[in-house]
Design an enzyme around this catalytic site. Structure first.
Site, PDB file in Angstrom:
ATOM      1  N   GLU A 326       0.801  -1.235   0.261  1.00 15.88           N
ATOM      2  CA  GLU A 326      -0.077  -0.160  -0.045  1.00 15.88           C
ATOM      3  C   GLU A 326       0.878   1.218  -0.125  1.00 15.88           C
ATOM      4  O   GLU A 326       1.790   1.256   0.878  1.00 15.88           O
ATOM      5  CB  GLU A 326      -1.014   0.249   1.181  1.00 15.88           C
ATOM      6  N   CYS A 327       0.664   2.112  -1.046  1.00 20.18           N
ATOM      7  CA  CYS A 327       1.259   3.457  -0.777  1.00 20.18           C
ATOM      8  C   CYS A 327       2.687   3.388  -0.985  1.00 20.18           C
ATOM      9  O   CYS A 327       3.490   3.017  -1.852  1.00 20.18           O
ATOM     10  CB  CYS A 327       0.640   4.414   0.087  1.00 20.18           C
ATOM     11  N   GLY A 328       3.550   3.564   0.307  1.00 26.03           N
ATOM     12  CA  GLY A 328       4.646   3.615   0.218  1.00 26.03           C
ATOM     13  C   GLY A 328       5.157   2.109   0.192  1.00 26.03           C
ATOM     14  O   GLY A 328       6.418   1.927  -0.500  1.00 26.03           O
ATOM     15  N   MET A 331       5.474   1.855  -3.630  1.00 26.61           N
ATOM     16  CA  MET A 331       6.777   2.540  -4.131  1.00 26.61           C
ATOM     17  C   MET A 331       7.861   1.511  -4.005  1.00 26.61           C
ATOM     18  O   MET A 331       8.842   1.637  -4.721  1.00 26.61           O
ATOM     19  CB  MET A 331       6.776   3.939  -3.268  1.00 26.61           C
ATOM     20  N   GLY A 421      -0.476  -0.823  -4.952  1.00 25.98           N
ATOM     21  CA  GLY A 421      -1.039   0.508  -5.281  1.00 25.98           C
ATOM     22  C   GLY A 421      -1.005   1.769  -4.198  1.00 25.98           C
ATOM     23  O   GLY A 421      -0.721   1.366  -3.170  1.00 25.98           O
TER      24      GLY A 421
END
Length: 443
Positions: A326-328, A331, A421
């Protein structure tokens, strides 16, 4: 049950500061936060040494919110809920809009209204009266004034508010630069920052004891109204018994809803942590890997050089262990991150995506979202990120995303046993997504 929701007339009036001070001054507080914010709950946990729970009507729905609150409240003497934005501010101008006022009504909880009184006199009473009258179903149990320069001025303001509104005042805070909490990037709690925070908390506690009527606040929090929930969490009890889930946990990956973790444990999962910052391998015999949000961009060089963690994640992927980011976490699973200085740091490379940090919040993709997955699941989530996707290879998206303003896009890259994502998903409000996600680990 003692419970209180601390709300502001608007953002920036000192709601977080006063909430933190009250939590520091009272014993055995169970803290809560209205909305999807990850930062304020970290404050709460640091202050109270107790778990802090997000309460989000839009994402979770009313029954799940009540269930989370009932379960969490049983652990302390008093429940303190920190509101979000201004008391009535939500996703639209309806009164059932997910706002702090909506939450107070749902949880039958008195509101302590924080008002910035700088440069005002009788007008403060008019402001408080407006908040009282907009929705008579909201019980404003008291007022705390911020930025009041003297006790004499406070007495004057208190007399006007109580005469014209019938609402009692429970103290004030004078201006004090020592208690300013700065940028609030609590994900970066280095040792020196913790020492600074501890000092601020000591000052806040002393101010609460000196300037606030704490006994009166406790009395105002008392209510005999009962909250009941029809949320049927029993259906997933031990559903994933014995499933071993490895969760990334350090200052780079620290954004997890407390309720999500507890729901996973309730479903029977065995949770272990590992630290990409400390170059740790995925725990042996893991059935599932979960990388939450945080600040990987601030540790780009360290994460790039920590090959042991990267290799163990890539090996897990090759061995068909499901991975969720999730998010971080998303990435970190991508090809690389370009930081704000323009330096590119290679990450795990499991998704052919590059991201680039920006100086501003990505407002086009900020806030609450609706999603529909490629296999027909519908739900709600939240996005908040300062990065943009700068390059995408031949990757497939899992989420069709839309906002109420009509904006649409795709996200949630999926391949084989991986899904990652930007959306932050609260499992309590997306139980079918939760079951489908972790079913992959059982297979």
């Amino acid at each position: 049950m003692k419970r209180l929701l601390i709300a502001g007339t608007n953002s920036g009036v000192g709601k977080t500061t006063i909430s933190t001070a009250i939590m520091a001054a009272l014993d055995k507080v169970t803290p809560f936060k209205v909305g999807p914010d990850y930062i304020d709950p970290r404050f709460h946990e640091f202050v109270t040494e107790n778990p802090s729970y997000n309460l989000d009507i839009f994402i979770c729905g009313e029954e799940a919110v009540k269930k989370i609150f009932i379960d969490g409240s049983s652990r302390g003497n008093i429940s303190i809920i920190e509101g979000v934005m201004g008391l009535y501010d939500g996703k639209n101008h309806d009164l059932d809009n997910g706002s702090s006022a909506h939450m107070a009504r749902l949880l039958k909880t008195p509101v302590m209204l924080v008002v910035d009184a700088k440069g005002a006199s009788t007008s403060v009473a008019a402001k408080v009266l407006g908040y009282k009258l907009l929705d008579s179903r909201v019980k404003i149990g008291g007022v705390i004034l911020n930025n009041v320069s003297s006790e004499k001025l406070y007495d004057l303001l208190k007399e006007g508010i109580e005469r014209h509104t019938g609402i009692k005042c429970f103290g004030y805070f004078p201006p004090n630069p020592e208690i300013e909490l700065g940028s609030r990037h609590l994900g970066l709690r280095q040792a020196e920052e913790i020492e600074g925070l501890k000092k601020k908390l000591e000052v806040l506690k002393e101010m609460a004891e000196k300037y606030l009527d704490l006994e009166g606040i406790l009395e105002a929090s008392e209510t005999d109204e009962v909250i009941e929930s029809s949320y049927e969490s029993e259906k997933i009890k031990d559903m994933f018994k014995g499933l071993k889930v490895a969760i990334a946990r350090d200052t780079a990956f620290s954004f997890y809803y407390r309720s999500n973790i507890e729901l996973m444990e309730y479903a029977g999962m065995e949770i272990t942590g590992f630290s990409p910052l400390n170059n740790e391998k995925i725990p042996e015999n893991s059935d599932f890997i979960y990388l939450g949000g945080g600040y990987p961009e601030n540790f780009g060089e360290i994460l790039e050089n920590n090959k042991i963690t990267q290799d163990s994640i890539r090996n897990a992927y090759e061995n068909n262990i499901p991975i969720y980011g999730e998010c971080g976490g998303f990435m970190y699973l991508g090809k690389g991150i370009k930081d704000k200085e323009g330096v590119y740091h290679k990450m795990c490379g499991l998704i052919d995506v590059d991201v680039e940090m920006k100086n501003r919040l990505n407002i086009k993709r900020f806030g609450y979202i609706n999603f529909e997955t490629t296999d027909g699941l519908k739900g709600r989530a939240h996005e908040f990120h300062y990065s943009d996707i700068s390059r995408v290879g031949d990757e497939k998206c899992y989420f069709d995303i839309s906002k109420e303003n009509g904006r649409k896009w795709q996200c949630g890259f999926t391949k084989r046993n991986l899904l990652a994502g930007y959306p932050h998903v609260h499992f309590w409000g997306n139980i079918e997504f939760f079951k489908k996600l972790f079913e992959k680990g059982r297979r």
